[in-house]
Enzyme design. Structure first.
Site, PDB file in Angstrom:
ATOM      1  N   TYR A 152       0.841  -1.206   0.000  1.00 31.29           N
ATOM      2  CA  TYR A 152       0.000   0.000   0.000  1.00 31.29           C
ATOM      3  C   TYR A 152       0.878   1.259   0.000  1.00 31.29           C
ATOM      4  O   TYR A 152       0.718   2.151  -0.842  1.00 31.29           O
ATOM      5  CB  TYR A 152      -0.930  -0.014   1.226  1.00 31.29           C
ATOM      6  CG  TYR A 152      -1.677   1.275   1.434  1.00 31.29           C
ATOM      7  CD1 TYR A 152      -2.594   1.734   0.491  1.00 31.29           C
ATOM      8  CD2 TYR A 152      -1.457   2.061   2.572  1.00 31.29           C
ATOM      9  CE1 TYR A 152      -3.283   2.925   0.675  1.00 31.29           C
ATOM     10  CE2 TYR A 152      -2.136   3.251   2.764  1.00 31.29           C
ATOM     11  CZ  TYR A 152      -3.039   3.683   1.813  1.00 31.29           C
ATOM     12  OH  TYR A 152      -3.708   4.874   1.994  1.00 31.29           O
TER      13      TYR A 152
HETATM   14  N1  LIG Z   1      -8.850   7.188   5.769  1.00 27.55           N
HETATM   15  C1  LIG Z   1      -7.566   7.334   6.091  1.00 27.55           C
HETATM   16  O1  LIG Z   1      -7.194   7.312   7.264  1.00 27.55           O
HETATM   17  C2  LIG Z   1      -6.514   7.503   5.025  1.00 27.55           C
HETATM   18  C3  LIG Z   1      -5.184   7.685   5.424  1.00 27.55           C
HETATM   19  C4  LIG Z   1      -4.210   7.875   4.438  1.00 27.55           C
HETATM   20  C5  LIG Z   1      -4.566   7.894   3.113  1.00 27.55           C
HETATM   21  N2  LIG Z   1      -5.871   7.692   2.742  1.00 27.55           N
HETATM   22  C6  LIG Z   1      -6.184   7.728   1.318  1.00 27.55           C
HETATM   23  O2  LIG Z   1      -7.244   8.650   1.120  1.00 27.55           O
HETATM   24  C7  LIG Z   1      -8.095   8.217   0.047  1.00 27.55           C
HETATM   25  C8  LIG Z   1      -9.527   8.101   0.522  1.00 27.55           C
HETATM   26  O3  LIG Z   1      -9.570   7.189   1.603  1.00 27.55           O
HETATM   27  P1  LIG Z   1     -10.925   6.759   2.301  1.00 27.55           P
HETATM   28  O4  LIG Z   1     -10.612   6.458   3.717  1.00 27.55           O
HETATM   29  O5  LIG Z   1     -11.992   7.716   1.971  1.00 27.55           O
HETATM   30  O6  LIG Z   1     -11.187   5.363   1.561  1.00 27.55           O
HETATM   31  P2  LIG Z   1     -12.566   4.730   0.999  1.00 27.55           P
HETATM   32  O7  LIG Z   1     -12.243   3.311   0.671  1.00 27.55           O
HETATM   33  O8  LIG Z   1     -13.665   5.004   1.948  1.00 27.55           O
HETATM   34  O9  LIG Z   1     -12.841   5.558  -0.334  1.00 27.55           O
HETATM   35  C9  LIG Z   1     -12.318   5.241  -1.588  1.00 27.55           C
HETATM   36  C10 LIG Z   1     -13.466   5.190  -2.588  1.00 27.55           C
HETATM   37  O10 LIG Z   1     -12.926   5.003  -3.895  1.00 27.55           O
HETATM   38  C11 LIG Z   1     -13.725   4.098  -4.608  1.00 27.55           C
HETATM   39  N3  LIG Z   1     -12.859   3.442  -5.594  1.00 27.55           N
HETATM   40  C12 LIG Z   1     -11.786   2.649  -5.349  1.00 27.55           C
HETATM   41  N4  LIG Z   1     -11.240   2.214  -6.503  1.00 27.55           N
HETATM   42  C13 LIG Z   1     -11.978   2.758  -7.506  1.00 27.55           C
HETATM   43  C14 LIG Z   1     -11.917   2.675  -8.922  1.00 27.55           C
HETATM   44  N5  LIG Z   1     -10.996   1.911  -9.536  1.00 27.55           N
HETATM   45  N6  LIG Z   1     -12.823   3.372  -9.658  1.00 27.55           N
HETATM   46  C15 LIG Z   1     -13.783   4.120  -9.060  1.00 27.55           C
HETATM   47  N7  LIG Z   1     -13.879   4.233  -7.708  1.00 27.55           N
HETATM   48  C16 LIG Z   1     -13.005   3.547  -6.946  1.00 27.55           C
HETATM   49  C17 LIG Z   1     -14.282   3.137  -3.562  1.00 27.55           C
HETATM   50  O11 LIG Z   1     -15.506   2.541  -3.972  1.00 27.55           O
HETATM   51  C18 LIG Z   1     -14.443   4.048  -2.353  1.00 27.55           C
HETATM   52  O12 LIG Z   1     -15.771   4.533  -2.247  1.00 27.55           O
HETATM   53  C19 LIG Z   1      -7.491   6.909  -0.450  1.00 27.55           C
HETATM   54  O13 LIG Z   1      -6.626   7.201  -1.533  1.00 27.55           O
HETATM   55  C20 LIG Z   1      -6.682   6.421   0.742  1.00 27.55           C
HETATM   56  O14 LIG Z   1      -5.622   5.575   0.339  1.00 27.55           O
HETATM   57  C21 LIG Z   1      -6.857   7.507   3.668  1.00 27.55           C
END
Ligand SMILES: NC(=O)c1ccc[n+]([C@@H]2O[C@H](COP(=O)([O-])OP(=O)(O)OC[C@H]3O[C@@H](n4cnc5c(N)ncnc54)[C@H](O)[C@@H]3O)[C@@H](O)[C@H]2O)c1
Length: 320
Positions: A152
């Site tokens: 990741y």
């Molecule tokens: N939540 C955290 O603590 C955190 C920390 C560091 C980084 N991030 C990053 O922030 C971003 C958002 O995280 P989140 O917690 O909201 O995650 P999440 O999984 O809730 O949201 C991601 C969304 O993207 C959609 N998705 C994934 N692949 C896709 C594709 N190929 N086509 C269309 N849609 C797609 C999923 O259906 C999901 O709704 C991500 O990139 C994650 O890696 C999150």
């Protein structure tokens, strides 16, 4: 102003879209509603933002670049906030392929379309996991991030490197935001706050990896959203037009203290099972947020007592 938000049905994408819609921005949201976790939760988030006239939702997989290009053309989009990805460190241990597809191939589509359509600013999600096993805290953006300890983290670090190259070669303005453990209402079911709350309420044991000795820079969702918004209109002016910023609270809390705060709010003790550290897990995260605070007006305010309380109130109401 029109903004394309990918992953708009996800935890952060939903909150960001909601905030921007309330401020009268036009949001074009894309999400494939994948089944990584409860799709109903994603639909509930969407239901809220679909109430806004200026929200346009498209359900498709971003692996389909021609659909993405058509959407960008249709709305003449100039700003993209790319949040769609396969999140989670532990899931990457057993499902490497989905990270390759969603975090590398999809990212390539996004950055290629951004170049072709002359996007004015591409902002995308990176992660605190890029700091790996660093023992120097707080972590700042100039620290070494060449030793990711999970796939990741490796995919997110790769995104940063690709974006740097596109900024310098094609003059594409890009900003990578390294989020630190985001939590709050409508949060992800695979993350600690959700799992701890659920298990305490259901009298189930909580699994405490690394015997509960992790520390995290827990950052409340509203602070993250304000941090993202604070940079939208200000890509770096000088060449290469590329920035990386930490988006954290700026302090690190022990997981045990986080758990104690949840117990206090629920007025119920947790049962737990202590487990060794998991491969890929970093022991501690702690952001230095001086770079973004100097660049924009970023100033995270929400302490964990308040943030956890907001989450639990939401959880009890949503799952009642
Ligand atoms: N939540 C955290 O603590 C955190 C920390 C560091 C980084 N991030 C990053 O922030 C971003 C958002 O995280 P989140 O917690 O909201 O995650 P999440 O999984 O809730 O949201 C991601 C969304 O993207 C959609 N998705 C994934 N692949 C896709 C594709 N190929 N086509 C269309 N849609 C797609 C999923 O259906 C999901 O709704 C991500 O990139 C994650 O890696 C999150």
């Amino acid at each position: 102003m029109k903004i394309l938000v990918t992953g708009c049905a996800g935890f952060i994408g939903f909150h960001l879209s909601y905030y921007l819609l309330k401020k009268n921005y036009e949001i074009i949201g894309i999400d494939n509603l994948n089944t990584f976790y409860d799709v109903d939760l994603k639909k509930s988030r969407l239901k809220i933002i679909k109430n806004f006239r200026k929200f346009h939702f498209y359900k498709y997989d971003l692996i389909n670049k021609s659909k993405l290009d058509k959407t960008i053309e249709k709305y003449n989009i100039k700003y993209i906030i790319h949040l769609a990805a396969q999140a989670g460190v532990r899931y990457s241990l057993k499902n490497p392929k989905t990270y390759f597809k969603n975090n590398l191939e999809v990212f390539f589509n996004i950055i290629e379309s951004s170049r072709e359509k002359k996007i004015k600013h591409l902002i995308f999600a990176s992660t605190s996991s890029v700091y790996g096993e660093s023992t120097k805290f707080p972590s700042n953006e100039f620290d070494n991030t060449n030793n990711p300890i999970s796939l990741y983290a490796a995919t997110k670090k790769s995104n940063e490197i690709l974006a740097y190259a596109y900024s310098s070669t094609y003059n594409l303005p890009c900003t990578a935001l390294r989020f630190f453990t985001v939590y709050g209402p409508f949060g992800r079911p695979d993350m600690a706050l959700f799992k701890f709350t659920k298990n305490i309420l259901e009298n189930k044991k909580i699994e405490l990896y690394n015997h509960g000795n992790h520390s995290r820079d827990f950052t409340y969702i509203d602070d993250i959203v304000e941090g993202i918004v604070s940079v939208i209109k200000s890509p770096k002016k000088s060449k290469p037009s590329f920035n990386i910023f930490n988006l954290g609270k700026g302090n690190s809390k022990k997981l045990k203290d986080y758990l104690n705060t949840i117990e206090k709010k629920l007025n119920k003790k947790a049962k737990f099972k202590k487990l060794p550290i998991q491969v890929g897990d970093i022991k501690k995260s702690h952001s230095d947020i001086s770079l973004i605070s100097d660049y924009s007006n970023y100033n995270p305010k929400i302490e964990i007592e308040q943030g956890i309380s907001e989450f639990i109130d939401w959880y009890l109401n949503y799952y009642k």
